[in-house]
Design an enzyme around this catalytic site. Structure first.
Site, PDB file in Angstrom:
ATOM      1  N   TYR A 103      62.872  -0.837   7.816  1.00 37.36           N
ATOM      2  CA  TYR A 103      63.234   0.520   7.389  1.00 37.36           C
ATOM      3  C   TYR A 103      62.079   1.176   6.649  1.00 37.36           C
ATOM      4  O   TYR A 103      61.691   2.311   6.939  1.00 37.36           O
ATOM      5  CB  TYR A 103      64.470   0.464   6.492  1.00 37.36           C
ATOM      6  CG  TYR A 103      64.879   1.809   5.936  1.00 37.36           C
ATOM      7  CD1 TYR A 103      65.366   2.815   6.763  1.00 37.36           C
ATOM      8  CD2 TYR A 103      64.786   2.078   4.564  1.00 37.36           C
ATOM      9  CE1 TYR A 103      65.747   4.051   6.252  1.00 37.36           C
ATOM     10  CE2 TYR A 103      65.163   3.305   4.044  1.00 37.36           C
ATOM     11  CZ  TYR A 103      65.638   4.286   4.885  1.00 37.36           C
ATOM     12  OH  TYR A 103      66.003   5.510   4.374  1.00 37.36           O
ATOM     13  N   ASN A 132      67.990   5.807  -4.547  1.00 31.73           N
ATOM     14  CA  ASN A 132      69.382   5.873  -4.106  1.00 31.73           C
ATOM     15  C   ASN A 132      69.977   7.219  -4.508  1.00 31.73           C
ATOM     16  O   ASN A 132      69.864   7.637  -5.658  1.00 31.73           O
ATOM     17  CB  ASN A 132      70.189   4.750  -4.753  1.00 31.73           C
ATOM     18  CG  ASN A 132      69.711   3.377  -4.315  1.00 31.73           C
ATOM     19  OD1 ASN A 132      70.069   2.900  -3.248  1.00 31.73           O
ATOM     20  ND2 ASN A 132      68.884   2.749  -5.138  1.00 31.73           N
ATOM     21  N   PRO A 281     114.917  27.563 -27.228  1.00 25.03           N
ATOM     22  CA  PRO A 281     115.204  28.711 -28.110  1.00 25.03           C
ATOM     23  C   PRO A 281     115.908  28.277 -29.393  1.00 25.03           C
ATOM     24  O   PRO A 281     116.837  27.462 -29.363  1.00 25.03           O
ATOM     25  CB  PRO A 281     116.107  29.596 -27.252  1.00 25.03           C
ATOM     26  CG  PRO A 281     115.701  29.277 -25.845  1.00 25.03           C
ATOM     27  CD  PRO A 281     115.382  27.809 -25.844  1.00 25.03           C
ATOM     28  N   GLY A 282     115.427  28.811 -30.525  1.00 25.42           N
ATOM     29  CA  GLY A 282     116.032  28.525 -31.825  1.00 25.42           C
ATOM     30  C   GLY A 282     115.579  27.228 -32.462  1.00 25.42           C
ATOM     31  O   GLY A 282     115.949  26.932 -33.605  1.00 25.42           O
TER      32      GLY A 282
END
Length: 369
Positions: A103, A132, A281-282
């Site tokens: 290679y 790489n 709520p509340g």
């Protein structure tokens, strides 16, 4: 500018094409294995810059190294000469060109061919000996250990590391493409006869594997890794790109009662924790204070009030909050505080706290505002 890209369907080619299109280059001439010589002739006549990224990495027969890395380079250069086109040409080579293996020898031959072409024609050539390269769209089980590790861990497959102490030099794909765009604009980073990507990360195989496994675990623990290191940030982005499409989401543990719910979203080792609090709520939540722990509240839906009282005093401070006007309310130390839903719908609050909840040292003390 008309830009010719060989190897357009490869890992680097796909990323380069995406960025060229992002930058609205009007004409990109793509060359791949299916491109016929007549088309290559036409493209080599028109091109004003050439990115030569085509190559062979894992052939069935080692003789294919020379055919792919030297042979096609020769064809490309001869075609450019035939068209009397001396535009700049950039080639992606490899640091293995310094090694005596099939290679590396084929890559070195391609480099030499390009330098000879430059001397003969006067064309500007840019040779990048790449280490790489890692990032999204890289094929696993091909030529990148990082891609293989990310893919296998994300898909619950085993990985094999013979020597975790092996040192690796890594370039992130976005850094590489950024350098290629600079080269296209005549601002390449050179060292001697070669060009290089200025940002290279040095680490070991063992460290890479440890990080990737920690990324997988972080989804289970609702954590985010420490991103202060650039390599960790880039590797994490790479890992996520390999997740199976059916596993993009993951469940969170909702702590639900009659008041609403409280859900931890993200925990970080150094930047605290983000949670989602829903109040019916509340409902009033909180009524506690901290010595050192501090928080930020952001109401994103509904209407409510955040109340404070400094320890040892009687004055109550109120901040009325609404999802219609996003504002962050800091919760200072030494103030007992609560949040009440004043509306008729759920009050949804994003809460950040500077540290994980530690049951052995909660630093949370009940006291009515």
């Amino acid at each position: 500018m008309k830009v010719l890209v060989t190897g357009s369907q490869g890992f680097i080619g796909k990323n380069l094409l995406a960025e060229l299109k992002n930058k609205e280059f009007p004409e990109i001439l793509e060359v791949n294995r299916k491109t016929e010589q007549s088309t290559l002739d036409k493209y080599c006549k028109e091109a004003e810059f050439v990115f030569h990224l085509a190559g062979v990495n894992r052939p069935e027969d080692q003789s294919e190294f020379m055919d792919g890395n030297y042979g096609f380079t020769s064809i490309l250069l001869e075609t450019l000469k035939k068209q009397k086109n001396t535009c700049p040409i950039l080639i992606s080579s490899s640091i293995q060109a310094e090694l005596d293996n099939p290679y590396g020898v084929s890559k070195k031959a391609g480099e030499d061919l390009l330098f000879e072409y430059s001397e003969e024609t006067g064309a500007k050539v840019l040779v990048y000996r790449l280490p790489n390269v890692f990032g999204k769209w890289c094929r696993p089980n091909y030529n990148s250990a990082v891609a293989t590790f990310c893919h296998n861990v994300a898909h619950d497959l085993s990985i094999n590391v013979n020597d975790p102490s092996v040192e690796m030099n890594l370039v992130y794909i976005d850094d590489l493409i950024g350098e290629f765009i600079n080269a296209l604009n005549g601002k390449e980073n050179t060292r001697g006869d070669f060009c290089e990507v200025p940002v290279v990360h040095v680490t070991t195989l063992g460290e890479i594997v440890e990080l990737i496994y920690s990324f997988k675990k972080s989804r289970e623990e609702r954590t985010i890794p420490n991103m202060s290191k650039a390599f960790t940030k880039k590797l994490y982005s790479t890992y996520l790109s390999y997740l199976p499409s059916k596993q993009f989401s993951y469940d969170l543990k909702m702590n639900v009662d009659h008041r609403g719910s409280f859900t931890e979203f993200i925990k970080t080792p150094d930047r605290g924790q983000v949670s989602v609090n829903i109040s019916k709520p509340g409902i009033t939540k909180g009524n506690h204070w901290h010595h050192t722990k501090n928080e930020k509240f952001l109401v994103v839906s509904g209407e409510g009030v955040i109340r404070f009282r400094r320890i040892g005093t009687e004055e109550i401070i109120e901040y009325f909050v609404s999802g219609n006007k996003l504002e962050v309310v800091d919760i200072p130390t030494g103030y007992t505080h609560n949040i009440e839903n004043l509306g008729e719908t759920d009050l949804v609050t994003i809460m950040w706290v500077n540290e994980y909840f530690n049951p052995e040292k909660p630093d949370t003390y009940y006291l009515e505002v």
